[in-house]
Design a protein around this motif. Structure first.
Motif, short mmCIF file in Angstrom:
data_model
loop_
_atom_site.label_atom_id
_atom_site.label_comp_id
_atom_site.label_asym_id
_atom_site.label_seq_id
_atom_site.Cartn_x
_atom_site.Cartn_y
_atom_site.Cartn_z
N ALA A 18 0.74 -1.23 0.08
CA ALA A 18 -0.06 -0.07 -0.04
C ALA A 18 0.99 1.18 0.05
N HIS A 19 0.44 2.27 -0.50
CA HIS A 19 0.85 3.70 -0.09
C HIS A 19 0.89 3.96 1.35
N ALA A 20 2.22 4.34 1.96
CA ALA A 20 2.59 4.18 3.23
C ALA A 20 1.97 5.84 3.87
N ARG A 21 1.42 6.62 3.06
CA ARG A 21 1.27 8.07 3.71
C ARG A 21 0.00 8.10 4.63
N TYR A 22 -0.80 7.07 4.44
CA TYR A 22 -2.24 7.20 5.33
C TYR A 22 -2.31 5.59 5.43
N PRO A 23 -3.03 5.19 6.77
CA PRO A 23 -3.48 3.85 6.99
C PRO A 23 -4.68 3.51 6.23
N VAL A 24 -4.67 2.17 5.82
CA VAL A 24 -5.74 1.68 5.14
C VAL A 24 -6.88 1.38 5.92
N ALA A 54 1.26 -1.89 4.95
CA ALA A 54 0.65 -0.49 4.90
C ALA A 54 1.02 0.31 6.24
N ALA A 55 0.52 1.36 6.17
CA ALA A 55 0.84 2.15 7.40
C ALA A 55 0.23 1.75 8.64
N PRO A 56 0.92 2.13 9.60
CA PRO A 56 0.60 1.83 10.96
C PRO A 56 -0.87 2.53 11.04
N GLY A 57 -1.72 1.68 11.80
CA GLY A 57 -3.12 2.27 11.87
C GLY A 57 -4.19 1.50 11.12
N SER A 118 1.67 1.22 -4.09
CA SER A 118 2.20 2.39 -3.58
C SER A 118 2.64 3.53 -4.53
N LEU A 119 2.88 4.67 -4.00
CA LEU A 119 3.30 5.69 -5.18
C LEU A 119 4.86 5.95 -4.79
N HIS A 120 5.38 5.05 -4.22
CA HIS A 120 7.06 5.26 -4.00
C HIS A 120 7.59 4.35 -5.01
N HIS A 121 9.14 5.00 -5.15
CA HIS A 121 9.82 4.52 -6.52
C HIS A 121 10.46 3.19 -6.08
N LEU A 122 10.65 2.86 -4.80
CA LEU A 122 11.41 1.61 -4.38
C LEU A 122 10.94 0.25 -4.98
N PRO A 123 9.66 0.14 -4.62
CA PRO A 123 9.20 -0.91 -5.17
C PRO A 123 9.14 -1.40 -6.87
N VAL A 124 9.19 -0.31 -7.29
CA VAL A 124 9.37 -0.40 -8.89
C VAL A 124 10.88 -0.62 -8.99
N ALA A 125 11.55 0.22 -8.39
CA ALA A 125 13.10 0.35 -8.98
C ALA A 125 13.88 -0.93 -8.50
#
Length: 367
Positions: A18-24, A54-57, A118-125
C-alpha cells in the motif's frame, strides 16, 4: 488439450503493498486507500491469502504488516497529501527498502505475486531483485518524475496497470500499461431514494476545488452538503469557510457507511477537480448509490460517466457546472445504478486483477 497448470486453480498468496502516507482504514483519507482496502478484502473473501503492507493504524481485520513510517507529529497546517517533510520521506524510504530487501531474500517462498499499490519508487526500482517473483504495479497518478526514473531501472521486469485509459495514455511515452478501472463494493454503497441536497465528497484541498462546487450549487439554487477531511487548512480558511452557511454545510470526515447514506439521499453529486483525476472514485461511489453526477470533464471522469449516469461541464466553470447539475438530477436513478454495475463494480475490478495475477504467475512458471 494440455492440462492447465495448477497455479490457475489454487488460491494465490498475494503480497499487497500500500501507499504508506495514510493508514488503510475508515474513514479513508482518499480513493487510493479505499481501493486498496476493498481489493484486499475481496481477494480474501475469494479465498486468497493476502498480506497487506501498509501504514500503522490500518484496519486490523486485514492481515496487515505495518510499515514503520510513523515520524514526528506534523503541524495541522501541513499538506500531508503532497510534498512530505524530509523526515517522513526518509522513514518511507527505509520502510520500503526493508520490505523489498526482505522480499528479495524470502519473497518467492512466501508469495506467488506482489501487487504494488504504493506511490513510492523503490518497489518499482527494486523489482528486478525479486528474481522470479512476479511484480504488478498499479499506476494511480500522472507521470511523477520519481516513478518514471524507477521504471527506467525496472528494465521491463514488472507489469504495469493504469486505473484509466486517460492515465495509460499519460504514461504511454514511458511504459505500456494495461487498464483496470477502479471499482466500488456495490453492497456497501446501496441505492438510495435521493431527494435531498446535492453532495460533494473528497479531500478539502485546492486540487479538488470544493469552493467551485459551492459556487455552482448556489448558481443552481440547490442546497449542498460537503463531506471530507480538511487537508489544507489555509485553503479551507480562505476559500471554503467564507462560502459556508445558509444552504451550504460541511459535515466533516465521514466513515463509509455515513457517506453512503448521505450519497443515497442526495439528488446529485458534484465532482470538481482542478487537475486531471487519474480515475475519480467519488463519482463511482455516487453512481453505486444511484445518484447522478455532475462533474468537470477532466482526466478520467469522461470514462467513468456515461449518458445514463451523469453530465459533464467545462473544467473550472461553475456556471456550466450549475447547468450540468440541473440536467443530471433529472436522470433515472435506476439507470445510474445499472451503469455502476456495468462499469464501476468491485467484482469487475477484482476479476481483472485475478486474471493479471494468474497470468503473471504462469509467465513465471514458463520462464
Amino acid at each position: 488439450m494440455s492440462p492447465v497448470p495448477a497455479v490457475t486453480a489454487r488460491p494465490l498468496r498475494v503480497c499487497l503493498v500500500a501507499h504508506a502516507r495514510y493508514p488503510v482504514c475508515e474513514p479513508f483519507a482518499g480513493g487510493l486507500e479505499a481501493m486498496t482496502f476493498h481489493l484486499a478484502a475481496e481477494l480474501v473473501r475469494r479465498g486468497h491469502e493476502v498480506s497487506l503492507f501498509a501504514a500503522p493504524g490500518s484496519d486490523p481485520a486485514l492481515d496487515v504488516r505495518e510499515l514503520p513510517v510513523v515520524g514526528p507529529a506534523q503541524p495541522r497546517t501541513a499538506r500531508l497529501d503532497t510534498d512530505a517533510p524530509p523526515g517522513v520521506e526518509m522513514l518511507e524510504h527505509h520502510a520500503y527498502l526493508a520490505l523489498m530487501l526482505d522480499l528479495a531474500a524470502h519473497g518467492s517462498r512466501r508469495f506467488d505475486v506482489v501487487h504494488n499499490n504504493s506511490l513510492h519508487h523503490l518497489p518499482v526500482a527494486m523489482a528486478p531483485a525479486l528474481g522470479d517473483l512476479p511484480v504488478i504495479t498499479t499506476l494511480h497518478t500522472p507521470p511523477l518524475w520519481w516513478l518514471r526514473s524507477a521504471i527506467e531501472l525496472d528494465g521491463g521486469r514488472s507489469r504495469f496497470v493504469a486505473v484509466s485509459e486517460h492515465t495509460a495514455q499519460a504514461w504511454a511515452s514511458t511504459v505500456h500499461c494495461e487498464v483496470v478501472h477502479n471499482g466500488v463494493d456495490l453492497t456497501r454503497w446501496p441505492a438510495g431514494d435521493g431527494g435531498g441536497p446535492a453532495v460533494w465528497s473528497g479531500r478539502i484541498t485546492p486540487e479538488k476545488a470544493p469552493h467551485e462546487a459551492i459556487d455552482a450549487a448556489r448558481l443552481a439554487g440547490v442546497p449542498l452538503v460537503l463531506a471530507g477531511p480538511v487537508m489544507d487548512e489555509d485553503y479551507h480558511r480562505r476559500m471554503v469557510v467564507p462560502r459556508l452557511g445558509g444552504s451550504v454545510r460541511h459535515l466533516g470526515h465521514l466513515d463509509q457507511q455515513e457517506l453512503a447514506g448521505l450519497l443515497g439521499r442526495a439528488t446529485v453529486a458534484l465532482v470538481t477537480p482542478a487537475w486531471d483525476e487519474p480515475y475519480g472514485l467519488v463519482a463511482a461511489e455516487a453512481m453505486a448509490c444511484g445518484t447522478p453526477v455532475a462533474a468537470y470533464a477532466r482526466g478520467a471522469l469522461p470514462e467513468v460517466l456515461d449518458d445514463r449516469s451523469g453530465r459533464l461541464a467545462r473544467p473550472g466553470d461553475p456556471a456550466d457546472l450549475a447547468r450540468a447539475l440541473l440536467e443530471a438530477r433529472e436522470l433515472d436513478r435506476a439507470g445510474v445504478r445499472a451503469a455502476a454495475h456495468e462499469r464501476t463494480s468491485l467484482t469487475r475490478m477484482v476479476d481483472d486483477y485475478e486474471r493479471l495475477y494468474r497470468g503473471a504467475c504462469l509467465q513465471g512458471v514458463a520462464a
